[in-house]
Design a protein around this motif. Structure first.
Motif, PDB file in Angstrom:
ATOM      1  N   LYS A  64      -1.861  -6.078  27.661  1.00 47.08           N
ATOM      2  CA  LYS A  64      -2.200  -7.381  27.086  1.00 47.08           C
ATOM      3  C   LYS A  64      -1.151  -7.975  26.050  1.00 47.08           C
ATOM      4  O   LYS A  64      -1.156  -8.145  24.998  1.00 47.08           O
ATOM      5  N   ILE A  65       0.235  -8.324  27.024  1.00 50.90           N
ATOM      6  CA  ILE A  65       1.250  -8.672  26.403  1.00 50.90           C
ATOM      7  C   ILE A  65       1.304 -10.185  25.709  1.00 50.90           C
ATOM      8  O   ILE A  65       0.642 -10.987  26.329  1.00 50.90           O
ATOM      9  N   ASN A  66       1.854 -10.197  24.448  1.00 47.52           N
ATOM     10  CA  ASN A  66       1.859 -11.586  23.888  1.00 47.52           C
ATOM     11  C   ASN A  66       3.240 -11.614  23.062  1.00 47.52           C
ATOM     12  O   ASN A  66       3.217 -10.631  22.311  1.00 47.52           O
ATOM     13  N   ASP A  67       3.999 -12.743  23.112  1.00 49.98           N
ATOM     14  CA  ASP A  67       5.172 -12.917  22.281  1.00 49.98           C
ATOM     15  C   ASP A  67       5.643 -14.159  22.623  1.00 49.98           C
ATOM     16  O   ASP A  67       4.825 -15.086  23.175  1.00 49.98           O
ATOM     17  N   ILE A  68       6.674 -14.556  22.230  1.00 50.47           N
ATOM     18  CA  ILE A  68       7.356 -15.931  22.509  1.00 50.47           C
ATOM     19  C   ILE A  68       7.636 -15.867  24.051  1.00 50.47           C
ATOM     20  O   ILE A  68       7.920 -14.906  24.613  1.00 50.47           O
ATOM     21  N   PRO A  69       7.667 -17.111  24.768  1.00 52.47           N
ATOM     22  CA  PRO A  69       7.786 -16.963  26.059  1.00 52.47           C
ATOM     23  C   PRO A  69       9.000 -16.264  26.900  1.00 52.47           C
ATOM     24  O   PRO A  69       8.875 -15.533  27.532  1.00 52.47           O
ATOM     25  N   GLU A  70      10.133 -16.345  26.242  1.00 57.42           N
ATOM     26  CA  GLU A  70      11.209 -15.601  26.750  1.00 57.42           C
ATOM     27  C   GLU A  70      11.048 -14.081  26.845  1.00 57.42           C
ATOM     28  O   GLU A  70      11.352 -13.506  27.440  1.00 57.42           O
ATOM     29  N   THR A  71      10.577 -13.687  25.363  1.00 53.69           N
ATOM     30  CA  THR A  71      10.083 -12.328  25.337  1.00 53.69           C
ATOM     31  C   THR A  71       9.253 -11.739  26.450  1.00 53.69           C
ATOM     32  O   THR A  71       9.312 -10.496  26.861  1.00 53.69           O
ATOM     33  N   THR A  88      -1.973  -7.086  32.528  1.00 47.77           N
ATOM     34  CA  THR A  88      -2.459  -7.985  31.836  1.00 47.77           C
ATOM     35  C   THR A  88      -1.508  -8.756  30.639  1.00 47.77           C
ATOM     36  O   THR A  88      -0.511  -8.077  30.102  1.00 47.77           O
ATOM     37  N   LEU A  89      -1.792  -9.953  30.521  1.00 44.49           N
ATOM     38  CA  LEU A  89      -1.293 -10.665  29.344  1.00 44.49           C
ATOM     39  C   LEU A  89      -2.341 -11.176  28.476  1.00 44.49           C
ATOM     40  O   LEU A  89      -3.495 -11.050  28.869  1.00 44.49           O
ATOM     41  N   PHE A  90      -2.087 -11.356  27.237  1.00 42.32           N
ATOM     42  CA  PHE A  90      -3.090 -11.771  26.423  1.00 42.32           C
ATOM     43  C   PHE A  90      -2.381 -13.049  25.712  1.00 42.32           C
ATOM     44  O   PHE A  90      -2.155 -13.030  24.374  1.00 42.32           O
ATOM     45  N   THR A  91      -2.119 -14.134  26.335  1.00 46.38           N
ATOM     46  CA  THR A  91      -1.272 -15.300  25.796  1.00 46.38           C
ATOM     47  C   THR A  91      -1.481 -16.657  25.971  1.00 46.38           C
ATOM     48  O   THR A  91      -2.575 -16.726  26.844  1.00 46.38           O
ATOM     49  N   ASN A  92      -0.669 -17.550  26.128  1.00 42.98           N
ATOM     50  CA  ASN A  92      -0.708 -18.703  26.208  1.00 42.98           C
ATOM     51  C   ASN A  92       0.015 -19.343  27.344  1.00 42.98           C
ATOM     52  O   ASN A  92       0.574 -18.830  28.083  1.00 42.98           O
ATOM     53  N   ALA A  93      -0.254 -20.741  27.570  1.00 45.58           N
ATOM     54  CA  ALA A  93       0.552 -21.402  28.666  1.00 45.58           C
ATOM     55  C   ALA A  93       1.893 -21.256  28.797  1.00 45.58           C
ATOM     56  O   ALA A  93       2.468 -20.985  29.861  1.00 45.58           O
ATOM     57  N   GLY A  94       2.633 -21.459  27.725  1.00 49.33           N
ATOM     58  CA  GLY A  94       4.315 -21.135  28.087  1.00 49.33           C
ATOM     59  C   GLY A  94       4.442 -19.927  28.275  1.00 49.33           C
ATOM     60  O   GLY A  94       5.499 -19.878  29.181  1.00 49.33           O
ATOM     61  N   GLN A  95       4.001 -19.063  27.872  1.00 48.09           N
ATOM     62  CA  GLN A  95       4.236 -17.706  28.203  1.00 48.09           C
ATOM     63  C   GLN A  95       4.063 -17.346  29.579  1.00 48.09           C
ATOM     64  O   GLN A  95       4.909 -16.672  30.237  1.00 48.09           O
ATOM     65  N   ILE A  96       2.898 -17.908  30.190  1.00 50.62           N
ATOM     66  CA  ILE A  96       2.498 -17.355  31.355  1.00 50.62           C
ATOM     67  C   ILE A  96       3.552 -18.063  32.508  1.00 50.62           C
ATOM     68  O   ILE A  96       3.950 -17.519  33.398  1.00 50.62           O
ATOM     69  N   ALA A  98       6.527 -18.964  31.923  1.00 43.64           N
ATOM     70  CA  ALA A  98       7.897 -18.278  32.135  1.00 43.64           C
ATOM     71  C   ALA A  98       7.489 -16.770  32.645  1.00 43.64           C
ATOM     72  O   ALA A  98       8.552 -16.613  33.385  1.00 43.64           O
ATOM     73  N   ALA A  99       6.644 -16.153  32.367  1.00 36.51           N
ATOM     74  CA  ALA A  99       6.468 -14.839  33.054  1.00 36.51           C
ATOM     75  C   ALA A  99       6.313 -15.147  34.885  1.00 36.51           C
ATOM     76  O   ALA A  99       7.057 -14.285  35.312  1.00 36.51           O
ATOM     77  N   ARG A 100       5.451 -16.183  35.185  1.00 37.21           N
ATOM     78  CA  ARG A 100       5.291 -16.422  36.512  1.00 37.21           C
ATOM     79  C   ARG A 100       6.997 -16.866  37.219  1.00 37.21           C
ATOM     80  O   ARG A 100       7.091 -16.564  38.357  1.00 37.21           O
ATOM     81  N   ALA A 101       7.437 -17.786  36.447  1.00 38.67           N
ATOM     82  CA  ALA A 101       8.874 -17.962  37.039  1.00 38.67           C
ATOM     83  C   ALA A 101       9.593 -16.463  37.315  1.00 38.67           C
ATOM     84  O   ALA A 101      10.266 -16.690  38.208  1.00 38.67           O
ATOM     85  N   ILE A 102       9.695 -15.760  36.332  1.00 41.84           N
ATOM     86  CA  ILE A 102      10.421 -14.602  36.525  1.00 41.84           C
ATOM     87  C   ILE A 102      10.216 -13.944  37.806  1.00 41.84           C
ATOM     88  O   ILE A 102      10.729 -13.085  38.723  1.00 41.84           O
ATOM     89  N   LEU A 103       8.735 -13.770  38.080  1.00 35.67           N
ATOM     90  CA  LEU A 103       8.087 -12.983  39.379  1.00 35.67           C
ATOM     91  C   LEU A 103       8.786 -13.956  40.410  1.00 35.67           C
ATOM     92  O   LEU A 103       9.063 -13.208  41.572  1.00 35.67           O
ATOM     93  N   THR A 104       8.820 -15.138  40.330  1.00 34.15           N
ATOM     94  CA  THR A 104       8.901 -15.947  41.747  1.00 34.15           C
ATOM     95  C   THR A 104      10.545 -15.646  41.834  1.00 34.15           C
ATOM     96  O   THR A 104      10.977 -15.388  43.089  1.00 34.15           O
ATOM     97  N   GLN A 105      11.301 -15.660  40.702  1.00 33.08           N
ATOM     98  CA  GLN A 105      12.813 -15.560  40.955  1.00 33.08           C
ATOM     99  C   GLN A 105      13.106 -14.207  41.610  1.00 33.08           C
ATOM    100  O   GLN A 105      13.898 -14.189  42.448  1.00 33.08           O
ATOM    101  N   THR A 106      12.581 -13.217  41.122  1.00 29.81           N
ATOM    102  CA  THR A 106      12.698 -11.766  41.627  1.00 29.81           C
ATOM    103  C   THR A 106      11.731 -11.408  42.916  1.00 29.81           C
ATOM    104  O   THR A 106      12.058 -10.349  43.465  1.00 29.81           O
TER     105      THR A 106
END
Ligand code: C5P
Length: 224
Positions: A64-71, A88-96, A98-106
């Motif tokens: 249930k991760i939540n922090d600033i988008p970069e983190t 799981t994340l427990f977070t908001n749009a900006g964080q999601i 950013a997270a999805r972009a990393i998955l796409t990149q990798t």
């Protein structure tokens, strides 16, 4: 013979790896997907994840991760290297995003599930639907949601969203601290992709018998 059905995810809510592995070994032929939450992960770290993966199981890491988008994005990048299946994340749009972009990149197959509202809390559907829409539009692959909301979420967001239901209780089991609970059949009929079940199995006098009963109920259920 009832066989492993990866729609059923067993929650390994244990204090240490010996208790967790005892259950994994006991259920070896029946269960192929396990959830590791904060209690076990903070006690045993990546070692328990790797040990269960080596047994050929799928892993849902429930942090249930939540922090600033970069983190959040960097945390997700680290989890993706572990080769787990759901996070799981427990977070908001900006964080999601950013997270999805990393998955796409990798090029990672890791699936991100955002929590709508904890199942221990009561909530009206509009709050859940708003969290669901925000999450999926931002790039979450799915949601953690109650069985009570699943039919409406499935109708609204279609077949591709992964809808994972905790708060499942076979009719005969105690409710523990779960408030919005449904049975395995009700959750599947509503359109849940996966069920997360902990104490009805982990605290059962005979965990194999409890698991078999749940699997039998699941196999008899068709999506409504
Ligand atoms: O209640 P049960 O032991 O089946 O819980 C399985 C999982 O469901 C837990 O690991 C927890 O993450 C989640 N849960 C929940 N709401 C609760 C209790 C547990 O979402 N009130």
């Amino acid at each position: 013979m009832t066989k492993a059905d990866d729609r059923l995810i067993v929650a390994l809510d244990f204090p240490d790896s010996s208790a967790a592995l005892e259950l994994v070994d006991n259920l070896d032929d029946l269960i192929s997907f396990y959830k590791i939450g904060m209690q076990l992960y903070f006690a045993e770290g990546n070692t328990i994840v790797e040990t269960i993966k080596k047994r050929g199981k799928k892993i849902f890491l429930d942090l249930k991760i939540n922090d600033i988008p970069e983190t959040v994005a960097r945390a997700v990048e680290s989890v993706a290297r572990l080769d787990v299946d759901f996070l799981t994340l427990f977070t908001n749009a900006g964080q999601i995003k950013a997270a999805r972009a990393i998955l796409t990149q990798t090029n990672s197959p890791l699936k991100l599930l955002n929590v709508t509202v904890l199942t221990s809390e009561t909530s009206d559907f509009s709050a859940v639907a708003a969290r669901a829409e925000l999450s999926l539009e931002a790039g979450a692959h799915g949601l953690i949601c109650s069985g009570y909301e699943t039919a409406e979420l499935r109708a609204r967001f279609g077949d591709s969203a992964i809808l994972v239901n905790p708060g499942i209780r076979p009719a005969s089991a105690s409710a523990d601290d779960q408030v919005r609970i449904v049975t395995p059949s009700q959750a599947l009929a509503a359109g849940a992709s996966n069920l997360v079940i902990g104490r009805p199995i982990t605290k059962a006098a005979d965990p194999r018998a409890a698991t078999l009963q749940i699997l039998t109920e699941m196999q008899a259920t068709r999506r409504g």
